[in-house]
Scaffold this motif. Structure first.
Motif, short mmCIF file in Angstrom:
data_model
loop_
_atom_site.label_atom_id
_atom_site.label_comp_id
_atom_site.label_asym_id
_atom_site.label_seq_id
_atom_site.Cartn_x
_atom_site.Cartn_y
_atom_site.Cartn_z
N GLY A 20 0.81 -1.21 0.00
CA GLY A 20 0.00 0.00 0.00
C GLY A 20 0.84 1.26 0.00
O GLY A 20 2.07 1.22 0.16
N THR A 31 -2.58 2.05 9.63
CA THR A 31 -2.99 2.56 8.33
C THR A 31 -3.51 1.45 7.44
O THR A 31 -4.52 1.61 6.74
CB THR A 31 -1.81 3.27 7.65
OG1 THR A 31 -1.26 4.24 8.54
CG2 THR A 31 -2.26 3.96 6.37
N GLU A 32 -2.84 0.32 7.45
CA GLU A 32 -3.25 -0.80 6.61
C GLU A 32 -4.61 -1.35 7.03
O GLU A 32 -5.49 -1.59 6.19
CB GLU A 32 -2.20 -1.91 6.66
CG GLU A 32 -2.52 -3.09 5.76
CD GLU A 32 -1.47 -4.17 5.81
OE1 GLU A 32 -1.63 -5.17 5.08
OE2 GLU A 32 -0.48 -4.03 6.58
N TYR A 47 -7.31 1.15 6.09
CA TYR A 47 -7.54 1.20 4.65
C TYR A 47 -8.49 0.08 4.20
O TYR A 47 -9.32 0.28 3.31
CB TYR A 47 -6.20 1.09 3.92
CG TYR A 47 -6.30 1.10 2.42
CD1 TYR A 47 -6.34 2.29 1.71
CD2 TYR A 47 -6.35 -0.10 1.70
CE1 TYR A 47 -6.44 2.30 0.32
CE2 TYR A 47 -6.45 -0.10 0.32
CZ TYR A 47 -6.49 1.11 -0.36
OH TYR A 47 -6.58 1.09 -1.74
N ARG A 53 -3.79 9.57 5.27
CA ARG A 53 -4.72 8.59 5.82
C ARG A 53 -6.16 9.04 5.62
O ARG A 53 -7.06 8.22 5.41
CB ARG A 53 -4.48 8.40 7.32
CG ARG A 53 -3.38 7.43 7.70
CD ARG A 53 -3.21 7.41 9.20
NE ARG A 53 -4.47 7.17 9.91
CZ ARG A 53 -4.71 7.53 11.16
NH1 ARG A 53 -3.79 8.16 11.86
NH2 ARG A 53 -5.87 7.26 11.71
N VAL A 99 -9.08 8.03 2.98
CA VAL A 99 -10.01 6.91 3.08
C VAL A 99 -11.45 7.40 3.19
O VAL A 99 -12.39 6.72 2.77
CB VAL A 99 -9.64 5.99 4.27
CG1 VAL A 99 -9.98 6.65 5.60
CG2 VAL A 99 -10.35 4.65 4.17
#
Length: 284
Positions: A87, A104-105, A108, A157, A160
């Motif tokens: 990502g 963050t992953e 997401y 971020r 999203v």
């Protein structure tokens, strides 16, 4: 033979964790599971640790041997094997902590997000100036360029919430967080105005818990609840002084769902919450 990954992604580690949980429910050892699918014990252990990738077919085969009859869960686990590219957050790999990248992953890939904060504005709703003032208070102090790296990461971020099909987002914020000053008056005014504007998005619900709502159960820690494609794949992130912690045990997930429900029940409705924040802006 492929080498184990020294930096497994949060998504791959979670897949491995769920496969391990399924295996343990059948009282199979890693050695026994390996024999069932023609693999080695180390291969199974590395898959469960997220160090090895695994195919969707192998996931389905393991699930059958583990007597898992939950088709939706198996489909969701199989879908987690399809991610081949890293990502955007990987550009921060040598700049920010692994915990921040894991957050963050997970964020997401969430299908919906619910957050509850008592003394801080949620990260996805912070303005750059507010975030910059917040990071300036970090202990130990950050260097100016480190602050800017964190601000840029936080702003990215937030995409999203603005992508073509954004996940539903519900933020429950206590009045204490709204009154906490970071930066000067203009920064505070800009932050509160941003909250009002964001609350008007169709997929975003902002709820305010006023002081006069009375006591409710909370440790004071902010936390984010990330919904997965099935409830078993939900994740909670709690804020701590040493960084965020990801939690995915079923018992803890149930606890945090209950806390969210209680905080939401103590909050004003969305329209009243928006008006509450607007009044705070006028009083500045």
């Amino acid at each position: 033979m492929p080498q184990p990954s020294p930096l497994p992604t949060a998504r791959r580690r979670r897949l491995g964790t769920e496969l391990r949980r399924l295996r343990e429910r059948t009282d199979l050892s890693a050695t026994q599971a390996a024999a069932l699918v023609g693999a080695t014990q180390s291969r199974i252990s590395n898959i469960e640790a997220g160090r090895y990738g695994v195919s969707a077919d192998r996931v389905r085969t393991l699930a059958r041997h583990y007597d898992c009859t939950d088709g939706e869960l198996v489909d969701a686990l199989a879908a987690m094997t399809g991610e081949r590219r890293r990502g955007w957050w990987e550009e921060y790999r040598d700049i920010l902590s692994p915990r921040m990248l894991d957050l963050t992953e997970v964020e997401y890939h969430a299908t919906a997000l619910r957050v509850a904060h008592v003394i801080n504005i949620p990260g996805l709703l912070q303005t750059p100036d507010h975030a910059r003032a917040l990071f300036a208070q970090t202990v130990p102090p950050l260097k100016p360029h480190e602050v800017e790296h964190r601000v840029s990461h936080r702003v990215k971020r937030q995409e999203v919430l603005h992508r073509e099909q954004p996940p539903p987002y519900t933020a429950t914020i206590h009045e204490a967080a709204l009154r906490m000053r970071f930066g000067d008056r203009a920064t505070t005014c800009g932050q509160l105005t941003h909250l009002v504007e964001m609350s008007e998005l169709d997929h975003l619900t902002l709820l305010v818990v006023p002081f006069d709502a009375g006591p409710f159960h909370t440790s004071g820690q902010g936390f984010d609840y990330f919904h997965g494609p099935v409830p078993q794949l939900d994740t909670v992130q709690i804020d701590t002084d040493h960084g965020g912690e990801l939690i995915d045990s079923p018992a803890q997930l149930e606890r945090y769902r209950l806390v969210l429900d209680r905080m939401s029940a103590a909050a004003l409705d969305p329209a009243t919450s928006r008006g509450f924040i607007a009044r705070l802006i006028k009083d500045l």
